[in-house]
Design a protein around this motif. Structure first.
Motif, PDB file in Angstrom:
ATOM      1  N   SER A   6      -3.561 -19.053  -9.468  1.00  0.00           N
ATOM      2  CA  SER A   6      -3.318 -18.196  -8.199  1.00  0.00           C
ATOM      3  C   SER A   6      -4.886 -17.852  -7.434  1.00  0.00           C
ATOM      4  CB  SER A   6      -2.909 -17.045  -9.195  1.00  0.00           C
ATOM      5  OG  SER A   6      -1.571 -17.120  -9.960  1.00  0.00           O
ATOM      6  N   LYS A   7      -4.549 -17.223  -6.370  1.00  0.00           N
ATOM      7  CA  LYS A   7      -5.585 -17.034  -5.610  1.00  0.00           C
ATOM      8  C   LYS A   7      -5.762 -15.512  -6.046  1.00  0.00           C
ATOM      9  CE  LYS A   7      -2.482 -16.862  -1.860  1.00  0.00           C
ATOM     10  NZ  LYS A   7      -1.305 -16.904  -2.698  1.00  0.00           N
ATOM     11  N   ILE A   8      -7.242 -15.027  -6.139  1.00  0.00           N
ATOM     12  CA  ILE A   8      -7.377 -13.620  -6.669  1.00  0.00           C
ATOM     13  C   ILE A   8      -8.083 -12.891  -5.382  1.00  0.00           C
ATOM     14  CG2 ILE A   8      -8.829 -12.296  -7.829  1.00  0.00           C
ATOM     15  CD1 ILE A   8      -8.554 -14.220  -9.975  1.00  0.00           C
ATOM     16  N   ALA A   9      -9.229 -13.809  -4.870  1.00  0.00           N
ATOM     17  CA  ALA A   9      -9.922 -12.895  -3.646  1.00  0.00           C
ATOM     18  C   ALA A   9     -10.673 -13.932  -3.030  1.00  0.00           C
ATOM     19  CB  ALA A   9     -10.783 -11.951  -4.166  1.00  0.00           C
ATOM     20  N   SER A  10     -10.719 -13.692  -1.454  1.00  0.00           N
ATOM     21  CA  SER A  10     -11.517 -14.524  -0.592  1.00  0.00           C
ATOM     22  C   SER A  10     -12.694 -13.878   0.105  1.00  0.00           C
ATOM     23  CB  SER A  10     -10.519 -15.268   0.429  1.00  0.00           C
ATOM     24  OG  SER A  10      -9.682 -16.146  -0.403  1.00  0.00           O
ATOM     25  N   VAL A  11     -13.628 -14.322   0.479  1.00  0.00           N
ATOM     26  CA  VAL A  11     -14.800 -13.837   1.164  1.00  0.00           C
ATOM     27  C   VAL A  11     -15.165 -14.876   2.337  1.00  0.00           C
ATOM     28  CG1 VAL A  11     -17.235 -12.911   1.068  1.00  0.00           C
ATOM     29  CG2 VAL A  11     -15.681 -12.746  -0.675  1.00  0.00           C
ATOM     30  N   THR A  12     -15.184 -14.196   3.510  1.00  0.00           N
ATOM     31  CA  THR A  12     -15.584 -15.000   4.766  1.00  0.00           C
ATOM     32  C   THR A  12     -16.845 -14.151   5.242  1.00  0.00           C
ATOM     33  OG1 THR A  12     -13.532 -15.774   5.208  1.00  0.00           O
ATOM     34  CG2 THR A  12     -15.369 -15.789   7.013  1.00  0.00           C
ATOM     35  N   LYS A  34     -12.047 -19.879 -11.313  1.00  0.00           N
ATOM     36  CA  LYS A  34     -12.572 -21.102 -10.640  1.00  0.00           C
ATOM     37  C   LYS A  34     -13.136 -20.486  -9.119  1.00  0.00           C
ATOM     38  CE  LYS A  34     -10.976 -25.199  -7.964  1.00  0.00           C
ATOM     39  NZ  LYS A  34      -9.729 -26.236  -8.094  1.00  0.00           N
ATOM     40  N   VAL A  36     -14.415 -21.807  -5.406  1.00  0.00           N
ATOM     41  CA  VAL A  36     -14.803 -22.641  -4.440  1.00  0.00           C
ATOM     42  C   VAL A  36     -15.527 -22.190  -3.422  1.00  0.00           C
ATOM     43  CG1 VAL A  36     -13.480 -24.287  -2.712  1.00  0.00           C
ATOM     44  CG2 VAL A  36     -12.703 -23.969  -5.122  1.00  0.00           C
ATOM     45  N   SER A  38     -18.059 -22.745   0.382  1.00  0.00           N
ATOM     46  CA  SER A  38     -18.353 -23.645   1.551  1.00  0.00           C
ATOM     47  C   SER A  38     -19.463 -22.737   2.009  1.00  0.00           C
ATOM     48  CB  SER A  38     -17.285 -23.657   2.407  1.00  0.00           C
ATOM     49  OG  SER A  38     -17.477 -24.419   3.524  1.00  0.00           O
ATOM     50  N   GLU A 116     -17.791 -26.128  -6.572  1.00  0.00           N
ATOM     51  CA  GLU A 116     -16.902 -25.413  -7.131  1.00  0.00           C
ATOM     52  C   GLU A 116     -17.628 -24.899  -8.562  1.00  0.00           C
ATOM     53  OE1 GLU A 116     -13.058 -27.535  -7.755  1.00  0.00           O
ATOM     54  OE2 GLU A 116     -13.373 -27.460  -9.803  1.00  0.00           O
ATOM     55  N   THR A 176     -17.868 -19.257   3.149  1.00  0.00           N
ATOM     56  CA  THR A 176     -16.672 -18.676   2.626  1.00  0.00           C
ATOM     57  C   THR A 176     -16.513 -18.991   1.014  1.00  0.00           C
ATOM     58  OG1 THR A 176     -15.463 -20.964   2.787  1.00  0.00           O
ATOM     59  CG2 THR A 176     -15.218 -19.225   4.598  1.00  0.00           C
ATOM     60  N   THR A 178     -13.615 -18.417  -2.432  1.00  0.00           N
ATOM     61  CA  THR A 178     -12.521 -17.960  -2.980  1.00  0.00           C
ATOM     62  C   THR A 178     -12.431 -17.951  -4.365  1.00  0.00           C
ATOM     63  OG1 THR A 178     -11.093 -18.587  -0.799  1.00  0.00           O
ATOM     64  CG2 THR A 178     -10.009 -18.233  -2.954  1.00  0.00           C
ATOM     65  N   TYR A 180     -10.182 -17.889  -7.739  1.00  0.00           N
ATOM     66  CA  TYR A 180      -8.830 -18.452  -8.332  1.00  0.00           C
ATOM     67  C   TYR A 180      -8.601 -18.079  -9.856  1.00  0.00           C
ATOM     68  CZ  TYR A 180      -8.377 -21.131  -4.052  1.00  0.00           C
ATOM     69  OH  TYR A 180      -8.629 -21.508  -2.803  1.00  0.00           O
TER      70      TYR A 180
ATOM     71  N   ALA B  25      -1.139 -20.919  -5.655  1.00  0.00           N
ATOM     72  CA  ALA B  25      -2.301 -21.208  -4.707  1.00  0.00           C
ATOM     73  C   ALA B  25      -2.318 -22.760  -4.463  1.00  0.00           C
ATOM     74  CB  ALA B  25      -3.466 -20.874  -5.195  1.00  0.00           C
ATOM     75  N   LEU B 130     -13.245 -28.647   1.901  1.00  0.00           N
ATOM     76  CA  LEU B 130     -13.089 -27.069   1.990  1.00  0.00           C
ATOM     77  C   LEU B 130     -13.009 -26.960   3.439  1.00  0.00           C
ATOM     78  CD1 LEU B 130     -15.463 -25.932  -0.628  1.00  0.00           C
ATOM     79  CD2 LEU B 130     -13.253 -26.743  -0.934  1.00  0.00           C
ATOM     80  N   ARG B 142     -16.082 -33.379  -1.217  1.00  0.00           N
ATOM     81  CA  ARG B 142     -16.494 -33.413  -2.467  1.00  0.00           C
ATOM     82  C   ARG B 142     -15.804 -34.475  -3.094  1.00  0.00           C
ATOM     83  NH1 ARG B 142     -15.476 -29.688  -6.118  1.00  0.00           N
ATOM     84  NH2 ARG B 142     -15.073 -28.120  -4.476  1.00  0.00           N
ATOM     85  N   ARG B 194      -5.860 -19.603   0.598  1.00  0.00           N
ATOM     86  CA  ARG B 194      -7.009 -18.298   0.241  1.00  0.00           C
ATOM     87  C   ARG B 194      -6.180 -17.157  -0.075  1.00  0.00           C
ATOM     88  NH1 ARG B 194     -10.790 -17.242   3.703  1.00  0.00           N
ATOM     89  NH2 ARG B 194     -10.771 -14.964   3.520  1.00  0.00           N
ATOM     90  N   ALA B 195      -6.943 -16.348  -0.842  1.00  0.00           N
ATOM     91  CA  ALA B 195      -6.069 -15.009  -1.030  1.00  0.00           C
ATOM     92  C   ALA B 195      -5.559 -14.351   0.295  1.00  0.00           C
ATOM     93  CB  ALA B 195      -7.355 -14.225  -1.663  1.00  0.00           C
TER      94      ALA B 195
END
Lengths: 186, 197
Positions: A6-12, A34, A36, A38, A116, A176, A178, A180, B25, B130, B142, B194-195
């Motif tokens: 499951s995706k919890i949070a993302s940052v850009t 996890k 990930v 970039s 990762e 970025t 994310t 999980y 996801a 990615l 990767r 992505r979330a």
């Protein structure tokens, strides 16, 4: 309905850059975490694109072992200047490294590191083992292209927040990350 | 729409419209399992609404007189000198590293077994790309890949770059030396969300 991944949070990261990438108030309902990433940081001299960790606000009680590969180039730790592989370790105040392949502003334009971070059993009352694999790329020679790292956070607290800190602040625009959550049982 | 039990003659629940279902996801997008030898494997028309891509492969080529063969990767059918790659590799007794720049593919995204390997032995690979649809970034891959032929074998981590800001809509795998990727090889493409998506 629960899912295994499951995706919890993302940052850009925006145009102003970011001194760190932060995940806070991490739900305690998963088995593993996890992240990930970039990323590209503002380093302007040849050398590694470090990624460092802070867990629950602390950069203490970390220690790591790593395996890395690099090609010849300025700042190359291999004095013969030929592609080679190496290994190193860190502890104490230098223990919270996650990767040397975070991507820097010296590498080919528009190129970002690909990393990762995996943390199994992040809510357990045991110490936390952290596995990281990361790469970055440039069209030519540059140190620290590929990196495998095992870190140990010697703390029995459950992980509620996680920050990734660039070796050369800030992280640049378009970086970025994310977070999980992985469940062992659905 | 209600789900009605014929046995108890009562409404059990309401069926959720497909658009409202969260599938998690990691979403399987395409799978190719070769029923016969093929000169390449291609994923086309890749959906653009995910954040990352992951490919999982198990593969072998028909390279003669060798136990291993690289399977290279290209994006959007670009065969120009727009790729670079670096690796570290272990063979059970030593470690090596290498690099390539201004190349026409990302070398060895799958280290497949080849014709001299025992039948039934295949190489495996996990490839993470990615931000594959981000037009502000070149695309970095990767790769974890390896094979074991009960004697020969390799374990490798690869980085790869495609110096193009275009979104990836096609991925092609091509044997480096052999003519074909052989029957029973399998490539599976996943979209990673992505979330908030």
């Amino acid at each position: 309905m629960a899912y295994t991944y499951s995706k919890i949070a993302s940052v850009t990261v925006g145009s102003g850059g970011a001194s760190s990438i932060d995940f806070t108030s991490i739900p305690q309902t998963y088995t593993d975490l996890k992240v990930v990433l970039s990323t590209r940081d503002s380093r302007s001299s040849n050398g590694p694109g470090y990624l460092k960790l802070s867990i629950n606000g602390s950069t203490s009680n970390f220690a790591y072992k790593s395996l890395f590969g690099y090609s010849s180039g300025p700042g190359d730790p291999n004095p013969s200047g030929t592609p080679a592989a190496g290994s190193d370790s860190g502890s104490g105040s230098s223990g919270n490294y996650a990767s040397y392949a975070g991507g820097t502003n010296v590498q080919t334009a528009n190129s970002f590191g690909n990393n990762e971070i995996y943390i199994p059993n992040y809510t357990s009352s045991n110490y936390k083992s952290i596995s990281v694999d990361g790469v970055n790329e440039t069209n030519g020679n540059y140190p620290y292209q590929n990196h495998l790292l095992a870190n140990l956070w010697s703390n029995t607290a459950a992980i509620t927040s996680l920050s990734i800190i660039p070796g050369s602040s800030p992280f640049l625009q378009y970086s970025t990350a994310t977070l999980y959550g992985i469940r062992a049982e659905v | 729409m209600a789900i009605y039990s014929l046995k108890s003659k009562e409404v059990l629940s309401n069926l959720t419209a497909p658009a409202n279902i969260d599938l998690g996801a990691m979403i399987p997008l395409m799978t190719t399992t070769l029923s016969s030898n093929a000169t390449s494997v291609t994923f086309s028309n890749i959906p653009q609404n995910y954040e990352h891509l992951q490919i999982r492969a198990i593969a072998r080529t028909d390279r003669a007189a060798d136990t291993q063969d690289a399977i290279n990767m290209r994006f959007n059918s670009d065969s120009g000198s727009n790729y670079s790659w670096h690796y570290i590799s272990g063979n059970g007794s030593s470690v090596s590293s290498g690099a390539g720049s201004s190349a026409s593919y990302i070398f060895n995204s799958v280290i497949g077994t080849a014709a001299s390997s025992t039948a039934g032995m295949f190489g495996v690979s996990i490839i993470d790309i990615l931000d594959y649809s981000n037009v502000n970034k070149y695309k970095t891959s990767r790769v974890f890949t390896g094979n074991d032929a009960n004697g020969n074998g390799l374990c490798q981590i690869y980085s790869g770059s495609w110096r193009d800001l275009s979104s990836i809509n096609t991925i092609t795998f091509i044997p480096n030396v052999g003519s074909n990727i052989v029957q029973y090889s399998k490539f599976a493409l996943y979209g990673i969300k992505r979330a908030g998506a």
